[in-house]
Design a protein around this motif. Structure first.
Motif, mmCIF file in Angstrom:
data_model
loop_
_atom_site.group_PDB
_atom_site.id
_atom_site.type_symbol
_atom_site.label_atom_id
_atom_site.label_comp_id
_atom_site.label_asym_id
_atom_site.label_seq_id
_atom_site.Cartn_x
_atom_site.Cartn_y
_atom_site.Cartn_z
ATOM 1 N N GLN A 310 0.830 -1.210 0.000
ATOM 2 C CA GLN A 310 0.000 0.000 0.000
ATOM 3 C C GLN A 310 0.864 1.260 0.000
ATOM 4 O O GLN A 310 0.528 2.261 -0.654
ATOM 5 C CB GLN A 310 -0.927 0.001 1.217
ATOM 6 C CG GLN A 310 -2.110 -0.937 1.088
ATOM 7 C CD GLN A 310 -2.962 -0.979 2.348
ATOM 8 O OE1 GLN A 310 -2.580 -0.468 3.396
ATOM 9 N NE2 GLN A 310 -4.126 -1.595 2.250
ATOM 10 N N ARG A 311 1.988 1.231 0.715
ATOM 11 C CA ARG A 311 2.880 2.387 0.746
ATOM 12 C C ARG A 311 3.507 2.629 -0.628
ATOM 13 O O ARG A 311 3.689 3.768 -1.053
ATOM 14 C CB ARG A 311 3.968 2.183 1.811
ATOM 15 C CG ARG A 311 3.417 2.041 3.223
ATOM 16 C CD ARG A 311 4.511 1.795 4.240
ATOM 17 N NE ARG A 311 5.237 3.025 4.544
ATOM 18 C CZ ARG A 311 4.893 3.888 5.490
ATOM 19 N NH1 ARG A 311 3.800 3.678 6.231
ATOM 20 N NH2 ARG A 311 5.624 4.971 5.714
ATOM 21 N N ARG A 314 0.830 4.120 -2.874
ATOM 22 C CA ARG A 314 0.581 5.525 -2.537
ATOM 23 C C ARG A 314 1.547 6.432 -3.303
ATOM 24 O O ARG A 314 1.149 7.468 -3.847
ATOM 25 C CB ARG A 314 0.745 5.724 -1.029
ATOM 26 C CG ARG A 314 0.466 7.135 -0.554
ATOM 27 C CD ARG A 314 0.571 7.225 0.953
ATOM 28 N NE ARG A 314 1.923 6.935 1.420
ATOM 29 C CZ ARG A 314 2.282 6.956 2.700
ATOM 30 N NH1 ARG A 314 1.389 7.227 3.635
ATOM 31 N NH2 ARG A 314 3.525 6.684 3.047
#
Length: 340
Positions: A310-311, A314
């Motif tokens: 997810q990072r 992003r």
């Protein structure tokens, strides 16, 4: 350079290497004679892909045909977004004008970035600005040893800031020996004062290895807190971080009388640009995602990998990472490789 002639040449190159014939759309072509590089602006990302070609073969052959050092291919959509972010940063700079002396050194390079929004080498070249234009060391740089913070230190040095670098040291499971060597060599080559700040991560490390939480967010907060406390003790009013995401107005923040400059975000930088800018300093970019602690957390608790992914996503959504770069990082997360 005439865009129509360039489009014809690109179609010829595509034909030579066996790519399908298709219309090549070019919005603008700008040749920088001083840097011997060509910027090709395509209308959108699909047009950009046609010019680059599979595996970069088309643009590589085009560079050879033209006999120039480098070719950048960008989409007009991406450049518009980058320029808007720089404009917002300039507006924030104007709001803070006169409150911190270091701000006076940022406007000129920001306007240069606005004019030619591709490449950040001008911030890491030794003759890019007069040094030590501020005599007292009133700027700190949070230096982790990664590409983003290393770029920030080099750029601060070449902008004329008289900086001190601080590196949080929670132990080798977060700051391994090879990263320490990068930090030591870089600060020594620049002649910048540098200090390690010891941290006790024993409780945090134990909890992370027990699978209680994903470590990245808490680790960053703890390190930032220690760095900020050190800055206050030193009486320094400005700190530079290597944050890429807090662009525009968020790139310049004031808290408790201390100015935080997220330098890569201030210039709306991409990861590729940072890697290119620091390459003359011999810095090797990390080949995977995260520190050894994170790698061990991934190994013990595979479900934690989704939060690391997810990072990465992003940064990809923000335009900081190209999809290919993101794929490599996701692949390293899935493989639980331990890198810096």
């Amino acid at each position: 350079m005439d865009t129509d002639e360039l489009a014809v040449l690109i179609r010829e190159v595509r034909s030579e290497i066996g790519h399908e014939d298709t219309e090549v759309r070019i919005a603008e072509a700008i040749f920088n004679g001083e840097r011997d590089e060509l910027l090709i602006v395509a209308p959108d990302r699909s047009d950009k892909s046609i010019i680059i070609g599979k595996g970069g073969w088309v643009v590589g052959r085009l560079r050879e045909r033209l006999g120039i050092r480098r070719i950048h291919v960008e989409s007009e959509i991406d450049l518009l977004m980058r320029r808007e972010r720089v404009k917002f940063a300039l507006e924030r700079l104007a709001e803070l004008s006169g409150s911190f002396r270091v701000l006076s050194l940022l406007e000129k390079p920001l306007r240069k970035r606005l004019e030619y929004p591709v490449g950040l080498d001008f911030l890491t070249e030794s003759d890019s600005a007069p040094r030590n234009s501020i005599r007292e060391p009133d700027t700190a740089v949070a230096l982790s040893g990664g590409t983003d913070s290393s770029f920030s230190l080099i750029a601060a040095f070449n902008l004329g800031l008289n900086s001190v670098a601080f590196t949080a040291d929670p132990g080798t499971i977060v700051l391994p020996g090879h990263v320490r060597r990068v930090v030591d060599e870089l600060t020594a080559s620049l002649g910048v004062r540098h200090e390690y700040i010891s941290m006790d991560f024993s409780e945090f490390q134990r909890a992370a290895l027990e699978g209680r939480f994903h470590p990245c967010g808490r680790c960053s907060s703890m390190i930032e807190e220690v760095i900020m406390e050190q800055i206050k003790n030193e009486g320094i009013d400005t700190v530079i971080f290597g944050d890429l995401l807090s662009t525009g107005y968020g790139s310049l923040q004031v808290t408790d009388g201390i100015l935080r400059v997220n330098l890569p975000a201030l210039f709306a930088a991409s990861k590729q640009e940072l890697k290119s800018a620091v390459s003359p300093y011999g810095l090797r970019a990390a080949s995977g995602f995260g520190c050894p602690l994170l790698g061990e957390v991934h190994r013990r608790y595979p479900h934690m990998r989704r939060y690391s992914i997810q990072r990465v996503l992003r940064e990809t959504r923000a335009g900081v990472l190209e999809p290919g770069e993101a794929l490599e990082l996701v692949w390293s997360i899935c493989g639980s490789r331990r890198t810096n």
